[in-house]
Design an enzyme around this catalytic site. Structure first.
Site, mmCIF file in Angstrom:
data_model
loop_
_atom_site.group_PDB
_atom_site.id
_atom_site.type_symbol
_atom_site.label_atom_id
_atom_site.label_comp_id
_atom_site.label_asym_id
_atom_site.label_seq_id
_atom_site.Cartn_x
_atom_site.Cartn_y
_atom_site.Cartn_z
ATOM 1 N N SER A 239 10.640 -2.095 47.511
ATOM 2 C CA SER A 239 11.106 -2.634 46.231
ATOM 3 C C SER A 239 11.233 -1.460 45.260
ATOM 4 O O SER A 239 10.904 -0.330 45.610
ATOM 5 C CB SER A 239 10.095 -3.638 45.696
ATOM 6 O OG SER A 239 8.923 -2.941 45.323
ATOM 7 N N LYS A 240 11.659 -1.748 44.059
ATOM 8 C CA LYS A 240 11.814 -0.682 43.051
ATOM 9 C C LYS A 240 10.518 0.096 42.880
ATOM 10 O O LYS A 240 10.525 1.312 42.757
ATOM 11 C CB LYS A 240 12.213 -1.300 41.717
ATOM 12 C CG LYS A 240 13.701 -1.377 41.572
ATOM 13 C CD LYS A 240 14.124 -1.188 40.133
ATOM 14 C CE LYS A 240 15.624 -1.041 40.108
ATOM 15 N NZ LYS A 240 16.289 -2.050 39.333
#
Ligand code: GLU
Length: 453
Positions: A239-240
């Site tokens: 994810s980010k």
């Protein structure tokens, strides 16, 4: 000849997963002296943007991944894709389907009620288009064989098979006349002469359909290798927070492209226990045999260490150029100082941002430091030695300072910390010898003398 490709959809930034796919395909092509082609899959007109295309070009360039020939834009080849679907209809391998949205919906409901995955039931497979209802624009569907199975000999996953009864008659051309992703990918791979496709395993299920289209068109199937997706250091999907960022974010955080490439290379490919693998070695060693089947983890601590390594190895002039482009205009005399100091700075910087921060030592205005009586004595003594010193190079300065330490009986650490303070006012700096050389004899003396006034 080996011909590979990278086929991103320009709907966002070039992220780490895409960059790794590009790198693997590029390495395979370079290893075999083949070709690496770039195809921009811009058929989703709503979501494709010129900025994303630009981000792909610049991201690849920054990573040093160069492509052969002009990039191919998939949308421009729409007519060719549709023509081939029509040819398949003529040959009886595909057909027009005039189902209304309501009919499709009830098919889905029926399958659901029977606990089956939603699937088209082949309603128009054998029906005469003359029976077509008015006002419905047809789609073109591929006639998938009802019997047997589709077998993929995958370079990474091994042999994977699916029963053809699981594959429904997929749409090749939509009712608005545009080709689907499935069809376009196959036609372009064929026309571009692609021999090997390395891509993320999220495409694995599509591949059975790709194989069916290749078969219907009577074309050879490229060799596919589906690599596991990248996970974060904690094993969770990337994810980010884990660094699922655009490649430009890595550059902005001060990573060098060779460190990023080295890190990406190790995500799913290995050469024994080697961690540090230069670009040249990677080209020499890369093959499909050592692509891994298990999910790989993006570990920032490893990336940082690799970056530190490549910082130390990097050519001074190149780092100097990169640094100048980060900090903008610098007075000529300070530029020279910086260039002399860069070798020392890079030894202690793990990223370009750390290098830039430490480089401030050579750029900021000098303010004389506060020192105590002991410090003043050391400074005085240093001045007398420095003034008579003719050979202002690092090695010589170091051996001189060690002599003084012995002769005057002052601990080396004490002299070093005093000089560090006097020269820069800071506690964390490159080595004092690096700094003496970078500042030069006159400026160094001016700084040490300034505390004695
Ligand atoms: N355009 C697809 C994507 O960005 C890749 C298709 C392929 O590699 O075959 O996921």
């Amino acid at each position: 000849m080996v011909v590979t490709r990278f086929a991103p959809s320009p709907t966002g930034f070039l992220h780490v997963g895409g960059a790794r796919t590009a790198l693997f395909n590029w390495l395979l092509a370079r290893h075999w002296d083949g070709k690496f082609l770039l195809r921009i899959e811009d058929t989703d007109r709503e979501r494709s943007t010129p900025e994303a295309v630009e981000a792909i070009f610049s991201g690849l360039k920054w990573l040093g991944i160069d492509w052969d020939d002009e990039p191919l834009f998939q949308f421009s080849r729409m007519n060719r894709h549709v023509e081939l679907a029509e040819k398949l209809v003529k040959e009886g391998k595909a057909y027009y389907c005039f189902c209304s949205p309501e009919e499709l919906e009830s098919m889905r409901e029926e399958a659901k009620a029977r606990g089956l995955p939603p699937k088209y039931n082949g309603m128009w497979r054998e029906r005469d288009p003359k029976e077509a209802p008015d006002g419905i624009k047809p789609v073109i569907r591929l006639k998938i064989p009802r019997e047997g199975e589709t077998i993929l000999q995958d370079l990474v996953q091994g042999t994977v098979a699916v029963a053809n009864s699981q594959l429904d008659d997929m749409i090749l051309v939509r009712s608005d006349g545009t080709p689907t992703f499935m069809l376009s990918v196959v036609v372009d791979d064929h026309d571009m002469g692609i021999t090997h496709v390395i891509r993320g395993d999220d495409h694995l299920t599509n591949t059975f359909r790709h194989i069916q289209i290749h078969n219907a068109l009577g074309w050879d199937i490229p060799q596919y290798g589906h690599i596991p997706l990248i996970h974060g250091a904690d094993g969770a999907k990337l994810s980010k927070r884990h660094g699922a960022l655009g490649i430009d974010a890595y550059r902005d955080q001060g990573y060098l492209p060779e460190a990023v490439c080295n890190c990406l290379l190790r995500l799913g490919w290995s050469h024994g226990d080697d961690e540090i693998i230069s670009r040249e070695q990677a080209i020499e060693w890369f093959d499909v045999d050592h692509l891994g089947k298990s999910a790989s983890r993006l570990d920032f601590a490893k990336l940082l260490n690799l970056n530190g390594h490549y910082m130390r190895e990097a050519d001074n002039q190149r780092l100097f150029g990169d640094l100048l482009s980060m900090i903008g205009s610098v007075a000529e005399e300070k530029k020279e100082r910086l260039l002399r100091g860069i070798n020392g700075l890079k030894q202690r910087s793990k990223t370009m941002l750390e290098l830039r921060d430490m480089a401030a030592i050579y750029l900021e205005e000098f303010a004389p430091a506060e020192i105590d009586a002991e410090g003043a004595n050391i400074a005085k003594m240093a001045v007398s030695y420095m003034e008579s010193e003719g050979n202002w190079d690092e090695k010589n300065l170091e051996s001189r300072l060690r002599d003084i330490t012995a002769k005057e009986n002052i601990p080396f650490g004490k002299i070093a910390s005093t000089l560090r303070n006097v020269l820069t006012g800071r506690k964390i700096t490159p080595s004092i010898f690096d700094m003496l050389v970078a500042f030069g004899k006159d400026e160094s003396l001016r700084r040490v003398k300034s505390v004695l006034l």
